[in-house]
Design a protein around this motif. Structure first.
Motif, mmCIF file in Angstrom:
data_model
loop_
_atom_site.group_PDB
_atom_site.id
_atom_site.type_symbol
_atom_site.label_atom_id
_atom_site.label_comp_id
_atom_site.label_asym_id
_atom_site.label_seq_id
_atom_site.Cartn_x
_atom_site.Cartn_y
_atom_site.Cartn_z
ATOM 1 N N PRO A 27 -11.192 -3.175 3.669
ATOM 2 C CA PRO A 27 -11.677 -1.803 3.902
ATOM 3 C C PRO A 27 -10.915 -0.734 3.127
ATOM 4 N N GLU A 28 -9.613 -0.918 2.897
ATOM 5 C CA GLU A 28 -8.836 0.136 2.245
ATOM 6 C C GLU A 28 -9.168 0.295 0.755
ATOM 7 N N LEU A 60 0.838 -1.193 0.000
ATOM 8 C CA LEU A 60 0.000 0.000 0.000
ATOM 9 C C LEU A 60 0.874 1.245 0.000
ATOM 10 N N PRO A 61 0.376 2.366 -0.549
ATOM 11 C CA PRO A 61 1.162 3.605 -0.551
ATOM 12 C C PRO A 61 1.507 4.031 0.869
ATOM 13 N N LYS A 62 2.506 4.910 0.992
ATOM 14 C CA LYS A 62 2.876 5.417 2.311
ATOM 15 C C LYS A 62 1.684 6.134 2.938
ATOM 16 N N PRO A 63 1.614 6.191 4.255
ATOM 17 C CA PRO A 63 0.481 6.834 4.924
ATOM 18 C C PRO A 63 0.259 8.254 4.414
ATOM 19 N N GLY A 64 -0.990 8.619 4.235
ATOM 20 C CA GLY A 64 -1.334 9.960 3.756
ATOM 21 C C GLY A 64 -1.555 10.054 2.272
ATOM 22 N N TYR A 110 -1.585 3.072 -5.658
ATOM 23 C CA TYR A 110 -2.427 1.885 -5.804
ATOM 24 C C TYR A 110 -2.216 0.899 -4.662
ATOM 25 N N GLY A 111 -3.307 0.221 -4.283
ATOM 26 C CA GLY A 111 -3.196 -0.933 -3.415
ATOM 27 C C GLY A 111 -2.918 -2.132 -4.289
ATOM 28 N N VAL A 112 -1.761 -2.747 -4.111
ATOM 29 C CA VAL A 112 -1.347 -3.876 -4.950
ATOM 30 C C VAL A 112 -1.456 -5.149 -4.119
ATOM 31 N N TYR A 113 -2.066 -6.166 -4.709
ATOM 32 C CA TYR A 113 -2.297 -7.431 -4.006
ATOM 33 C C TYR A 113 -1.815 -8.578 -4.888
ATOM 34 N N ALA A 114 -1.279 -9.601 -4.248
ATOM 35 C CA ALA A 114 -0.789 -10.750 -5.000
ATOM 36 C C ALA A 114 -0.951 -12.011 -4.176
ATOM 37 N N ILE A 115 -1.092 -13.120 -4.872
ATOM 38 C CA ILE A 115 -1.105 -14.423 -4.219
ATOM 39 C C ILE A 115 -0.183 -15.354 -4.995
ATOM 40 N N PRO A 157 -12.182 1.185 -7.883
ATOM 41 C CA PRO A 157 -11.900 0.441 -9.119
ATOM 42 C C PRO A 157 -10.935 -0.712 -8.827
ATOM 43 N N ARG A 158 -11.076 -1.776 -9.605
ATOM 44 C CA ARG A 158 -10.171 -2.927 -9.414
ATOM 45 C C ARG A 158 -9.710 -3.450 -10.767
#
Length: 343
Positions: free
Chosen positions: A151-152, A75-79, A112-117, A157-158
């Motif tokens: 929640p974040e 996730l991006p840095k806070p703020g 962007y919130g980046v997710y991986a599995i 959009p995804r």
């Protein structure tokens, strides 16, 4: 990929750790832990220029088959406001815990919130190493349905980001969930296996027959994938540090499933309707850039972009010059930005 080679620059003890039997997840997890610090110190642009302040999280989810699936987020840095969720689908023999670490951090730094599995049987997820018993996408859909509810990124959009075999998986997910994604980014997608990577036709028939008798056997001849995929010779050497990648001969059932999946996709490209970004190396010998052109021409999407990088090999995010790698990532984030703005 060819048999693993000794890793330069590490001790005999570390090489012994890397060369242990990785059939099962506990061993792969131990090896990854031993090599994490070594990997992060490699002289590669994705590690040298990794943005600071990126928030990461690792966890395991148990899927509907009872397998532990490794998950990670950046996730991006806070703020910094999160614009969208980007869900990554890795390729055959790969994992989301090596080169993709640096790629994910750069995308996350753009908001962007980046997710991986890791797929079952690959990386840190449970399952026999390198074994694909059924090329379905249920596990991806199951895990990323949970991610979309976090929640974040809930309600944002995804996008799917699929690389190589992961491109085929991402397309199959889109075809099964036509309304669930705001766009699909494909990097050197495996919509068809290059003729240079396939066994001869008579041998294919033999392998298909044998896959019914001994599906897990490692009998399919393979070439040195790093040599074919990495144009930069220094970065090619770094591929050896991807210590939990699957580097043995392909298992019989896995080879048949990959072949069947590409044949199926080739017949369904006209059903692809998502906003689409396709990126491919112009001289890729692993997945055929002409098939990306075919996908671009046949997809029914009104919003589609194809970019061929002249002279580039398969691993355009890992194995090219620093300038080319950063160019590809910038192309991805610019496209994502434009599609977040549209929404």
């Amino acid at each position: 990929m060819a048999k693993k080679k000794a890793i330069d620059g590490v001790s005999d003890e570390m090489n012994a750790i890397a060369f242990q039997n990785l059939d099962h997840a506990p061993a792969r997890r131990r090896v990854r832990l031993a090599f994490t610090q070594v990997q992060q110190q490699l002289d590669h642009v994705m590690f040298k220029m990794a943005p600071s302040g990126i928030r990461t999280e690792e966890w395991f989810e148990t899927n509907s088959k009872g397998q532990e699936i490794f998950c990670k987020s950046w996730l991006p840095k806070p703020g910094v406001r999160i614009k969208a969720a980007v869900c990554f689908v890795h390729g055959y023999d790969d994992t989301c815990t090596f080169f993709f670490e640096g790629i994910a951090k750069r995308i996350a730094a753009s908001g962007y919130g980046v997710y991986a599995i890791d797929h079952p049987g690959f990386g840190l997820s449970e399952g026999l190493h390198g074994y694909v018993s059924n090329f379905n996408v249920d596990n991806i859909i199951e895990q990323y349905t949970k991610v979309k509810g976090r929640p974040e990124v809930r309600g944002m959009p995804r996008f799917l980001l699929g690389q190589s075999m992961g491109g085929a998986v991402a397309l199959k997910v889109h075809l099964k969930e036509q309304q669930e994604w705001d766009g699909v980014v494909l990097v050197a997608p495996m919509c068809k296996i290059s003729a240079e990577m396939k066994p001869p036709e008579p041998l294919q028939k033999v392998l298909i027959f044998l896959s019914r008798l001994m599906p897990k056997a490692k009998l399919v001849p393979t070439k040195d994938l790093a040599k074919l995929a990495f144009r930069d010779p220094q970065k090619r050497k770094m591929a050896n540090y991807n210590v939990i990648s699957y580097s043995d001969q392909t298992r019989l059932k896995t080879a048949v499933e990959l072949l069947n999946a590409t044949n199926e996709l080739e017949s369904q490209v006209e059903k692809v309707s998502s906003p689409l970004l396709i990126l491919h190396g112009g001289v890729d010998k692993v997945t055929d850039p002409n098939i990306s052109k075919f996908l671009y021409e046949k997809a029914t999407s009104n919003d589609k972009t194809l970019k061929i990088y002249v002279g580039s090999y398969h691993c355009i995010l890992e194995g090219e010059s620093d300038e080319r790698i950063l160019e590809v990532i910038d192309d991805i984030t610019a496209w994502l930005d434009s599609h977040c703005a549209v929404r």
